[in-house]
Design a protein around this motif. Structure first.
Motif, PDB file in Angstrom:
ATOM      1  N   ASP A  44       1.951   6.791  -4.902  1.00 33.05           N
ATOM      2  CA  ASP A  44       2.928   6.583  -3.836  1.00 33.05           C
ATOM      3  C   ASP A  44       3.664   5.261  -3.972  1.00 33.05           C
ATOM      4  N   GLU A 103       6.283   6.912  -7.409  1.00 31.31           N
ATOM      5  CA  GLU A 103       7.222   7.701  -6.613  1.00 31.31           C
ATOM      6  C   GLU A 103       8.055   6.870  -5.646  1.00 31.31           C
ATOM      7  N   ARG A 104       8.085   5.578  -5.816  1.00 24.76           N
ATOM      8  CA  ARG A 104       8.741   4.748  -4.809  1.00 24.76           C
ATOM      9  C   ARG A 104      10.228   4.529  -5.059  1.00 24.76           C
TER      10      ARG A 104
END
Length: 213
Positions: free
Chosen positions: A99, A103-104
């Protein structure tokens, strides 16, 4: 019980690299400073392994080779310190590499990602390129955190490490035992592409080699 591993190289703005630095850099340093890890690295550098197809032959009753292969596998499988980016740094900390790193940013699909079942991509990569080329890659065993300046500064070394003549490429591909789907990037091409892309875009890089299952 099977395992699934991931070696990811993701590109980020320097603000993100600065945010990640207090978490990631101490873990990489801890991996690098482990005496056992240094011994495994030195062993591999002084005695690179032979053709990977000889490692587990029933006719090869060479205990020294078996020990060298086990040492190399342990060197390249990711360490317990960097693993904390996936397992959790502490019970109270909600940071997670998926996260908070992979996926940031706006285009997570642009990163280089090698996911392997029952194996580690970095092991095949290091064996295929050999210790002299591997020594040119910053950080420790596939783990690094670099600002945009550091990406540009290290690009010449990465070019030297991952540029091959046709004959050299054929030899490296012969020693890369991973199996790729049609859309997969090879470990011999993906890291260099990602480094060049980040340098051109003025981005930093985060490399992480760990177990995800």
């Amino acid at each position: 019980m099977g395992i699934t591993s991931a070696w990811a190289i993701s590109a980020h703005r320097d603000a993100v690299i600065s945010e990640l630095a207090p978490r990631v850099l101490p873990l990489i340093a801890a991996e690098r400073e482990e005496p056992a890890a240094q011994e495994r690295w030195s062993r591999w550098c002084h005695s690179p392994l032979p053709d990977h197809r000889t490692w587990y032959c029933k006719s090869a009753q060479d205990s020294a080779l078996a020990e060298a292969v086990a040492s190399f596998r342990r060197l390249t499988c990711g360490g317990e310190h960097i693993q904390r980016l996936y397992d959790g740094i502490s019970c109270e900390d909600e940071f997670h590499v998926v996260d908070n790193v992979w996926e940031r940013d706006e285009s997570p699909e642009q990163m280089f990602l090698a996911i392997q079942s029952k194996d580690y991509a970095l092991a095949s990569f290091f064996h295929a390129i050999g210790p002299e080329r591997a020594a040119l890659i910053p950080g420790w065993c596939g783990n690094f955190l670099l600002t945009a300046f550091q990406v540009r500064d290290t690009l010449p070394d990465i070019e030297r490490a991952l540029s091959f003549t046709p004959e050299e490429l054929a030899a490296a591909e012969d020693q890369d035992w991973l199996h790729y789907l049609p859309d997969d990037e090879s470990v011999l091409t993906g890291p260099l592409r990602q480094w060049r892309r980040a340098a051109q875009a003025g981005l930093g890089l985060c490399g992480v080699n760990l177990l995800i299952h």
